[in-house]
Design an enzyme around this catalytic site. Structure first.
Site, PDB file in Angstrom:
ATOM      1  N   ASP A 169       0.964  10.084   0.646  1.00  0.00           N
ATOM      2  CA  ASP A 169       0.192  10.375  -0.568  1.00  0.00           C
ATOM      3  C   ASP A 169      -0.275  11.827  -0.571  1.00  0.00           C
ATOM      4  O   ASP A 169      -1.457  12.121  -0.805  1.00  0.00           O
ATOM      5  CB  ASP A 169      -1.021   9.441  -0.697  1.00  0.00           C
ATOM      6  CG  ASP A 169      -0.670   7.980  -0.482  1.00  0.00           C
ATOM      7  OD1 ASP A 169       0.431   7.581  -0.906  1.00  0.00           O
ATOM      8  OD2 ASP A 169      -1.475   7.252   0.110  1.00  0.00           O
ATOM      9  N   GLU A 221       1.793   3.381 -10.145  1.00  0.00           N
ATOM     10  CA  GLU A 221       0.614   3.867  -9.434  1.00  0.00           C
ATOM     11  C   GLU A 221       0.782   5.346  -9.138  1.00  0.00           C
ATOM     12  O   GLU A 221       1.766   5.977  -9.533  1.00  0.00           O
ATOM     13  CB  GLU A 221       0.397   3.078  -8.140  1.00  0.00           C
ATOM     14  CG  GLU A 221       1.509   3.250  -7.120  1.00  0.00           C
ATOM     15  CD  GLU A 221       1.275   2.466  -5.836  1.00  0.00           C
ATOM     16  OE1 GLU A 221       0.423   1.555  -5.834  1.00  0.00           O
ATOM     17  OE2 GLU A 221       1.952   2.774  -4.822  1.00  0.00           O
TER      18      GLU A 221
END
Length: 341
Positions: A19, A215
């Protein structure tokens, strides 16, 4: 055609940093404003939720490449009890209304899937690479009367400023994990100032492999458009990146303003020896090149030789931060360099 000044970045850029977020902005250092690049990411968990995802890390450097060797500081640690204990995921650092904030997600020890967006606020820019430089603001709050926002599993919050308006976007899981956006006021960004609108939900087959997921939203402004990059499907080799866009003069809170591509812009098929590319950010480097920052697993993971292949994908640390150049097609669509680096 590539510009002569386009720097090549080592790939992986940083290992075991999923991420990945790279941003830049000015910091006041002894009364002088100085521009820095910042790197943050999910700190990995190994084997299970109780062995990692327990801190927020931050690197700072004057160039993007300098982030590789910059000291990694822990600026916040998860609590032993209460709401901010587990699954400290996907931090991003943004300057909102002239103040630095870190957006992240957290869950209580008593319910590891009760994940909600949270914020830290920088209280001293001279100490922003220390824990003492930050204060907790707790959970991001819905507007009075909004019974939807953050009611369910919610994560991956990001920020956009455009034409004097300020927005937060995040993924929220009901029947499907979808991406929503709401307005905020810059003086109180931890409080939504509108009801949310739905920007995208899983609808194509490539968005629903193993899991029905949209997402990891991230905004970028270019070509008189606002682009929203996002990730889709499960977090293994099926993970991939999609994109939608709206005109810069359109009402961003009107879902009809957004145009969604019917294919992923980056997937395992595009990147040799990389698996499950996703959860990206975008930044302009010191030479003016646009960089697409994302994580992907190495071939060793797919071959079962990395040592963690037996783990659930969420608790396998072999997601490495990577960088590729980003350009645009004649139609204004993103093109990610996928040849030799």
């Amino acid at each position: 055609m590539k510009s002569a000044f386009e720097k090549k970045y080592e790939n992986p850029f940083l290992t075991e940093r999923a991420d990945p977020f790279i941003g830049k902005g000015s910091v006041s250092v002894m009364g002088t404003e100085k521009e820095y690049y910042f790197f943050t990411s999910s700190y990995p968990a190994v084997e299970d939720v109780f062995h990692g995802y327990d801190r927020i890390i931050l690197r700072r450097a004057e160039t993007v490449d300098g982030l590789r060797t910059a000291e990694e500081a822990v600026v916040w640690k998860a609590h032993e009890e209460g709401d901010l204990c587990l699954h400290i995921w996907a931090p991003e650092i943004h300057k909102i209304g002239g103040v630095w904030y870190i957006l992240f997600t957290a869950a209580p020890r008593t319910d590891r899937w009760h994940i909600r967006p949270c914020m830290l606020r920088c209280r001293d820019e001279s100490r922003m690479m220390e824990e003492e430089g930050w204060e907790e603001l707790g959970h991001v709050k819905a507007m009075d009367g909004d019974s939807f926002s953050f009611r369910d599993f919610s994560l991956d919050m990001t920020y956009l400023e455009h034409k004097g308006e300020h927005y937060l976007a995040w993924a929220q899981k009901g029947e499907l994990s979808s991406i929503y956006m709401a307005r905020i006021r810059p003086e109180q960004p931890w409080q939504l100032a509108s009801s949310p609108v739905l920007l995208t939900k899983p609808e194509y087959p490539w968005e629903m492999v193993k899991e029905k997921v949209n997402e990891g939203p991230f905004f970028w402004k270019a070509n008189d458009r606002i682009y929203l990059f996002y990730s889709a499907s499960g977090t293994g080799s099926e993970y991939c990146v999609g994109c939608l866009w709206a005109g810069a003069e359109e009402d961003l809170m009107d879902p009809a303003s957004w145009h969604k591509l019917d294919h992923p812009i980056l997937s395992t098929n595009d990147v040799p020896s990389e698996y499950g590319p996703g959860h990206n950010s975008v930044v302009e480097d010191q030479d003016g090149s646009l960089l697409f920052v994302y994580h992907a697993r190495p071939a060793e993971h797919e071959e079962g030789t990395c040592g963690y292949s037996h783990c659930h994908p969420l608790y396998d640390p072999c997601r490495h931060a990577r960088i590729r150049h980003l350009t645009w097609s004649e139609q204004g669509l993103p093109v990610i360099e996928v040849g030799d680096k």
